[in-house]
Design a protein around this motif. Structure first.
Motif, PDB file in Angstrom:
ATOM      1  N   GLU A  68       0.864  -1.192   0.000  1.00 53.77           N
ATOM      2  CA  GLU A  68       0.000   0.000   0.000  1.00 53.77           C
ATOM      3  C   GLU A  68       0.903   1.245   0.000  1.00 53.77           C
ATOM      4  O   GLU A  68       1.942   1.242   0.649  1.00 53.77           O
ATOM      5  CB  GLU A  68      -0.869   0.032   1.287  1.00 53.77           C
ATOM      6  N   GLN A  70       0.589   3.947   1.611  1.00 56.76           N
ATOM      7  CA  GLN A  70       0.726   4.510   2.963  1.00 56.76           C
ATOM      8  C   GLN A  70       1.775   3.783   3.809  1.00 56.76           C
ATOM      9  O   GLN A  70       2.127   4.242   4.882  1.00 56.76           O
ATOM     10  CB  GLN A  70      -0.625   4.480   3.704  1.00 56.76           C
ATOM     11  N   GLN A  71       2.236   2.641   3.325  1.00 57.16           N
ATOM     12  CA  GLN A  71       3.226   1.868   4.107  1.00 57.16           C
ATOM     13  C   GLN A  71       4.655   2.396   3.915  1.00 57.16           C
ATOM     14  O   GLN A  71       5.583   1.898   4.534  1.00 57.16           O
ATOM     15  CB  GLN A  71       3.191   0.415   3.669  1.00 57.16           C
ATOM     16  N   HIS A 169       1.434  12.430   4.376  1.00 57.78           N
ATOM     17  CA  HIS A 169       0.493  11.302   4.464  1.00 57.78           C
ATOM     18  C   HIS A 169       1.219   9.965   4.630  1.00 57.78           C
ATOM     19  O   HIS A 169       0.589   8.913   4.567  1.00 57.78           O
ATOM     20  CB  HIS A 169      -0.361  11.251   3.182  1.00 57.78           C
ATOM     21  N   ARG A 171       3.443   8.770   2.541  1.00 59.55           N
ATOM     22  CA  ARG A 171       3.740   8.148   1.243  1.00 59.55           C
ATOM     23  C   ARG A 171       5.081   8.666   0.727  1.00 59.55           C
ATOM     24  O   ARG A 171       5.639   9.616   1.278  1.00 59.55           O
ATOM     25  CB  ARG A 171       2.621   8.501   0.245  1.00 59.55           C
TER      26      ARG A 171
END
Lengths: 525, 212
Positions: A68, A70-71, A169, A171
């Motif tokens: 993902e 976001q990881q 965020h 990212r």
């Protein structure tokens, strides 16, 4: 081209545009770190280091893939925490650089190099105020304990570098990121009045390898003020993973380097002659004493095996020596009954090896420039080189006697001829002095020796050298044999008299060891 | 495709990240060659000839030396402030003899292309309006002479030159477009420096000038 696809995958290519040698070395460092991580996981030793992304190392690229976007923050944090560690002794430990954790003393020596190159600014590190000490334990020619002082680390910039690479965020950062000299030594801000506008900014694809350049490169200290950064030329990531651990110094003596040429050749002895290595020298300049600026660069590509074997011979003859600490010497002289398993000592390095290494890299005869060195002052110690070279007479004597060290027969012949002439001359002077009983024999010999040295050093042309050498041979006791040798060397002298002057002085210095030994023997008698 | 022979007594093609100890590339990067040609024809719009291909080839072996020089920086916004000057080391190349290889086949053909303008400037210098000295590298590194090579056989010595040519797996990376203030908008290409016969050059090997 490197790409960040959908903020989930990063492909870092070795030959992408904008990848300088330091970027490529950094990508090699990242490959080594990922390999160490994988190895730890396979052996079960790295249970604390579960990796939250998939990666693939190819010969010329690395792909990192997240499940993902976001990881990214979590993944990079774990990668940086694994890659940039501080061990229990408070020393920087970079797992990508070693097959297995090394001695703390070796890490302490390497740490001195980081402090002079990547991590020289106070803002890029946190160090303890007091000094700590670890020791190299050496055996061979006695059991030695060589202490290395260092200050314990609690943080360095690379450890928290992952924060720069992500956005708010969590990212991957898509905007260019500012770099400073802690990740690219020398890449400073151009105009300090306009910091933001004139700082170097790089995209994520190039900044991630730059963080790992600390792993891929080797930083070494010459002394407290001069550091050398070795940047290996990475051409194949798989090959570099095998090479990188061998690039490190393996023993206490290998942690000593004299200049960039010496550092490069020592590294090539360990890794192989084919690996190209660039070096950058950092030292304070008269206009910026507070920082270590870039002052010199050196690029050495693939060398032939002959050059490396020549340097190996030089290194064997002029390797760093271990000298006992004065306190230990006093203790042994006062015959105290303290029994120590290891004797404390410190490392003393050669002076001549720096000149020889530079000559070998420049593909000149190894003794070139010896005469000019004999009239210079060592900037590090403030002492004359010629006084310091005397301590190496034994090593130099061993070197000139090594088979295969001479490129042509005339060189060996000239050195041998001068040494024989000086032996004959000084033995004559000694017997004269003993008969006249006006002056002690050793001082007469020393004076005669100094006169020859001064005359040789002041030689300015071919005719002067020829007249000086013929004068020397005339005064010698074995005139006939030497005159035949002189005739054989005559063409060589005519061809390159400066080289012959260097050789003559070298022959004299190698001889000086024997003079001083004789003097010592006579004085003790 | 035309060749422009240039001789420069002293020059330095500074590496982008060398902000202390001003290191030089062995050859002028394509962006530097393009700037030089624009200056030669008196063109002030750097985007005017986008799409041309240009590279440099060495036909002499320059000597590298290091000098100590004065460097300007803005530490204090007052221009006369003393802290805006500092000394630094700089690498210099001496006795450069170069061939700049220029190809305008992929330029906008509706206007005069760069190769035609260069040829006409050197043939009829009076018809060109330009100002300032002509330099390659820094503004103080003035060129000695410039001439178009009409016949390759008129080159000195043999026909080989050490050139920067495109190569996807090359070890050199040189700029084709430079962001002089920040580094963000600098565009690089990858290639190798190789010794090649000038007759065997193909257009695809020569770097193209394109902004990011």
């Amino acid at each position: 081209m490197v790409s960040v696809n959908d903020l989930k995958t990063i492909e870092l290519e070795l030959h992408a545009p904008g990848m300088s040698p330091l970027h490529r070395a950094g990508l090699g460092g990242l490959a080594c770190t990922l390999h160490a991580w994988q190895k730890g996981m396979c052996s079960g030793a790295g249970t604390n280091w579960d990796y939250p992304f998939r990666f693939e190392i190819k010969t010329d690229s690395i792909t990192l893939e997240l499940s993902e976007p976001q990881q990214a923050a979590n993944a990079l944090q774990k990668l940086f925490e694994f890659g940039f560690q501080i061990n229990s002794d408070g020393l920087i430990f970079l797992p990508g650089q070693f097959h297995s954790p090394p001695d703390s003393a070796l890490l302490a020596d390497l740490q001195a190099g980081y402090l002079l190159t990547f991590l020289q600014h106070g803002t890029s590190r946190k160090l303890a105020k007091n000094e700590s000490q670890v020791c190299h334990r050496l055996s061979g020619g006695g059991s030695w304990e060589v202490p290395v002082a260092y200050r314990k680390w609690s943080w360095f910039k690379q450890q928290s570098g992952w924060k720069d690479l992500i956005d708010q965020h969590g990212r991957f950062q898509t905007q260019p990121i500012r770099i400073d000299s802690s990740i690219y030594p020398g890449a400073s801000i151009r105009h300090f009045a306009f910091k933001n506008q004139t700082a170097i900014k790089e995209p994520l694809k190039r900044i991630l390898p730059l963080y790992f350049s600390l792993v891929g490169c080797l930083a070494m200290a010459v002394n407290r003020g001069v550091g050398i950064l070795l940047v290996p030329e990475v051409k194949d990531l798989h090959e570099f993973i095998q090479q990188r651990p061998r690039l490190n110094p393996q023993h206490a003596s290998e942690c000593r380097v004299l200049n960039s040429a010496d550092a490069i050749l020592q590294a090539k002895m360990r890794v192989g002659a084919k690996l190209g290595i660039n070096s950058v020298t950092f030292q304070p300049t008269p206009w910026a004493l507070q920082i270590k600026s870039r002052v010199k660069t050196c690029e050495v590509g693939t060398l032939d095996d002959l050059t490396i074997s020549h340097f190996q011979k030089v290194y064997d003859a002029l390797r760093p020596r271990i000298v006992a600490l004065e306190s230990d010497l006093n203790r042994s002289s006062s015959k105290q009954t303290t029994v120590k398993a290891f004797q404390s000592g410190y490392r003393v390095d050669s002076i001549m090896r720096s000149l020889i290494a530079e000559n070998l890299i420049a593909r000149k005869p190894w003794y070139s420039g010896f005469s000019s060195m004999m009239s210079k002052t060592n900037p590090n110690t403030g002492r004359l080189f010629r006084d310091q070279v005397m301590y190496e007479a034994q090593g130099l004597h061993q070197l000139i006697s090594t088979p295969g060290i001479w490129g042509r027969d005339e060189e060996r012949l000239l050195v041998g001829m001068i040494q024989n002439a000086v032996t004959g001359l000084l033995s004559g002077k000694r017997s004269e002095a003993i008969h006249s009983a006006r002056r002690s024999a050793p001082s007469t010999c020393g004076w005669a020796y100094e006169k020859i040295r001064l005359k040789l050093a002041r030689t300015q042309c071919q005719s002067q050298l020829r007249s000086l050498l013929s004068q020397l041979l005339n005064q010698s006791s074995s005139k006939k044999t030497l005159s035949t040798e002189y005739n054989q060397c005559l063409a060589f002298i005519n061809e390159d008299w400066q080289r012959c002057r260097d050789l003559s002085l070298l022959a004299l210095v190698c001889f000086s060891g024997r003079v001083s030994e004789e003097q010592k023997l006579k004085q003790s008698a | 495709m035309i060749g422009v022979r240039v001789t420069v007594p002293v020059s330095c093609f500074r590496k982008g990240y060398a902000r202390e100890y001003l290191e030089t590339h062995l050859l002028p990067p394509p962006a530097t060659c393009y700037g030089f040609l624009l200056s030669l024809v008196g063109e002030c719009d750097r985007k005017r000839h986008i799409g041309c291909r240009v590279t440099a080839g060495l036909i002499s072996t320059p000597v590298k030396s290091v000098v100590l020089r004065k460097v300007w920086r803005v530490k204090n916004p007052r221009p006369e402030a003393r802290e805006n000057i500092r000394p630094d080391y700089q690498e210099l190349l001496s006795n450069l003899e170069l061939v700049l290889w220029l190809d305008s086949a992929e330029e906008d053909r509706s206007r005069p292309t760069l190769d035609k303008r260069v040829s006409s400037t050197l043939e009829y210098p009076k018809h060109t309006h330009r100002y300032g000295g002509l330099s390659l590298g820094e503004s103080t590194h003035l060129v000695n002479d410039v001439s178009v090579i009409k016949e390759i056989s008129k080159l000195k010595g043999d026909l080989e030159a050490t050139m920067f040519l495109l190569d996807a797996r090359g070890e050199q990376t040189l700029p084709v477009w430079v962001d002089h203030v920040q580094s963000t908008n600098t565009r690089y290409v990858t290639g190798t420096i190789q010794t090649r016969n000038l007759n065997t050059l193909s257009r695809d090997e020569i770097p193209m000038i394109i902004p990011p």
